[in-house]
Scaffold this active site. Sequence first.
Site, PDB file in Angstrom:
ATOM      1  N   THR A  17       0.849  -1.199   0.000  1.00  0.00           N
ATOM      2  CA  THR A  17       0.000   0.000   0.000  1.00  0.00           C
ATOM      3  C   THR A  17       0.882   1.244   0.000  1.00  0.00           C
ATOM      4  O   THR A  17       1.765   1.388   0.846  1.00  0.00           O
ATOM      5  CB  THR A  17      -0.921  -0.031   1.233  1.00  0.00           C
ATOM      6  OG1 THR A  17      -1.872  -1.069   1.048  1.00  0.00           O
ATOM      7  CG2 THR A  17      -1.649   1.298   1.424  1.00  0.00           C
ATOM      8  N   HIS A  51      -7.426 -11.270  -1.396  1.00  0.00           N
ATOM      9  CA  HIS A  51      -6.770 -10.890  -0.134  1.00  0.00           C
ATOM     10  C   HIS A  51      -7.598 -11.427   1.031  1.00  0.00           C
ATOM     11  O   HIS A  51      -8.615 -10.857   1.405  1.00  0.00           O
ATOM     12  CB  HIS A  51      -6.662  -9.372  -0.066  1.00  0.00           C
ATOM     13  CG  HIS A  51      -5.764  -8.857   1.023  1.00  0.00           C
ATOM     14  ND1 HIS A  51      -5.265  -9.651   2.035  1.00  0.00           N
ATOM     15  CD2 HIS A  51      -5.247  -7.615   1.250  1.00  0.00           C
ATOM     16  CE1 HIS A  51      -4.504  -8.920   2.838  1.00  0.00           C
ATOM     17  NE2 HIS A  51      -4.477  -7.672   2.371  1.00  0.00           N
ATOM     18  N   ASN A 108      -4.220 -10.696   6.835  1.00  0.00           N
ATOM     19  CA  ASN A 108      -3.938  -9.443   7.544  1.00  0.00           C
ATOM     20  C   ASN A 108      -5.128  -8.786   8.232  1.00  0.00           C
ATOM     21  O   ASN A 108      -5.170  -7.572   8.397  1.00  0.00           O
ATOM     22  CB  ASN A 108      -3.254  -8.445   6.591  1.00  0.00           C
ATOM     23  CG  ASN A 108      -1.901  -8.978   6.130  1.00  0.00           C
ATOM     24  OD1 ASN A 108      -1.355  -9.869   6.753  1.00  0.00           O
ATOM     25  ND2 ASN A 108      -1.382  -8.451   5.040  1.00  0.00           N
ATOM     26  N   TYR A 138      -8.255  -8.351   7.402  1.00  0.00           N
ATOM     27  CA  TYR A 138      -9.300  -7.649   6.646  1.00  0.00           C
ATOM     28  C   TYR A 138     -10.554  -8.533   6.553  1.00  0.00           C
ATOM     29  O   TYR A 138     -10.638  -9.579   7.210  1.00  0.00           O
ATOM     30  CB  TYR A 138      -8.745  -7.199   5.287  1.00  0.00           C
ATOM     31  CG  TYR A 138      -7.609  -6.219   5.484  1.00  0.00           C
ATOM     32  CD1 TYR A 138      -7.838  -4.979   6.092  1.00  0.00           C
ATOM     33  CD2 TYR A 138      -6.304  -6.546   5.141  1.00  0.00           C
ATOM     34  CE1 TYR A 138      -6.788  -4.091   6.328  1.00  0.00           C
ATOM     35  CE2 TYR A 138      -5.255  -5.648   5.382  1.00  0.00           C
ATOM     36  CZ  TYR A 138      -5.504  -4.429   5.979  1.00  0.00           C
ATOM     37  OH  TYR A 138      -4.484  -3.538   6.237  1.00  0.00           O
ATOM     38  N   ASN A 188      -3.886  -6.273  12.596  1.00  0.00           N
ATOM     39  CA  ASN A 188      -5.226  -5.689  12.698  1.00  0.00           C
ATOM     40  C   ASN A 188      -6.096  -6.384  13.745  1.00  0.00           C
ATOM     41  O   ASN A 188      -7.292  -6.600  13.546  1.00  0.00           O
ATOM     42  CB  ASN A 188      -5.906  -5.642  11.318  1.00  0.00           C
ATOM     43  CG  ASN A 188      -5.274  -4.586  10.431  1.00  0.00           C
ATOM     44  OD1 ASN A 188      -4.989  -3.488  10.905  1.00  0.00           O
ATOM     45  ND2 ASN A 188      -5.028  -4.909   9.176  1.00  0.00           N
TER      46      ASN A 188
HETATM   47  C1  PHB Z   1      -1.065  -1.256   5.146  1.00  0.00           C
HETATM   48  O1  PHB Z   1      -1.445  -0.314   4.485  1.00  0.00           O
HETATM   49  O2  PHB Z   1      -0.338  -1.097   6.131  1.00  0.00           O
HETATM   50  C2  PHB Z   1      -1.442  -2.614   4.777  1.00  0.00           C
HETATM   51  C3  PHB Z   1      -2.317  -2.822   3.731  1.00  0.00           C
HETATM   52  C4  PHB Z   1      -2.662  -4.107   3.368  1.00  0.00           C
HETATM   53  C5  PHB Z   1      -2.131  -5.166   4.058  1.00  0.00           C
HETATM   54  C6  PHB Z   1      -1.267  -4.981   5.097  1.00  0.00           C
HETATM   55  C7  PHB Z   1      -0.922  -3.695   5.468  1.00  0.00           C
HETATM   56  O3  PHB Z   1      -2.469  -6.410   3.732  1.00  0.00           O
END
Ligand code: PHB
Length: 366
Positions: A31, A180, A183, A185, A240
């Site tokens: 990102t 995805h 992480n 989400y 997260n």
């Molecule tokens: C971030 O922006 O820090 C980020 C985005 C997507 C990810 C992990 C971290 O899967």
Amino acid sequence: MTDTRQTSDLFKPVQIGAIQLKNRIAMAPLTRSRAQAGDIPSELAPEYYAQRSGAGLIIAEATQISPQGKGYAFTPGIYNDAQVAGWKKVTDAVHAKGSRIFLQLWHVGRISHPELQPDGALPVAPSAIKPEGNAFTETGFKPFVTPRALELSELPGIVEQYRTAAQLAIRAGFDGVEIHAANGYLLDQFLRDKTNQRNDAYGGSIENRARLLLEVVQAVTSVIPSERVGIRLSPTSPANDIADSNPQALFSYVVEQLNAYKLVYLHVVEGATGGPREVAGGFDLQVLRNLFKGIYIANNGYDLDLAAKARSSNLADLVAFGRPWIANPDLVERLQKGAELANFNPDTLYGGGAKGYTDYPALHAG
Ligand code: PHB
């Protein structure tokens, strides 16, 4: 060292599904928060990715499948024609340099903020449980809020958004997509019992918690060939504010189920995302590699020696580097030559323009 570099097949071509890669080194999704108004990729994104096309495979930055799927300021989308046109410039630039590029399809779920949501709405999640931490909004960091639990009736619409996003990604010239599911989400939030406390068919048992993810995989592979669909998981990452009471059982089930869809690759964040590779709990990631019938892409904290060892011991098929790509646009060449790697400037990671994005020089600049 020299022998390792010279003999490692990291630097040799490999076929994955429908496509040939010039080497086994991938660029992990990163990102960078530089999208234009309308969540259209930056005008500089074609140059940025072209500079990094020494990678066998580029997995472009996480990209929201809908306005609701957005969780950080200035991240790009893949849900309308203007975004497709922006991404087409990126894929053309990368293909012109002989690399291949997948798009990572993203819905952040609760990792968002009303300021980033349409009409200032609450972010959505499997259950109304507030994450620890802060959201990155256009006006700075703001504490996460308690999300709204998704209605059962809303889930088919989210699955449709993944389906449409996959079609749009192919229209934009991507070689494939990466779902995805890592992480912390949305899809990961459904998988884990810390964040999913639903009482319907999408919560409770492992089978139920995996249901949304598998419906998304089914939908995406119904519109594009499965050999152009990969998936990312982070079984041991606390990213997260995510956790599960039995990740080994959960992720073994998920990977076994995924085999039915013949996805081209499984991309695993090993350890803690952006943190240590070693995590407590005794989870054995090689169990997942051995269960999965496709290509295994290993990621997180690799250097050349670790990557070469992963290949010589056959612990991975490809190795994805993330942060090293930021300040080393010619990372593959540097690894192959044993050249020193540059460090990135943390102040220019997110947001802004060319500075800290397209202005890191290659060894042989100019
Ligand atoms: C971030 O922006 O820090 C980020 C985005 C997507 C990810 C992990 C971290 O899967």
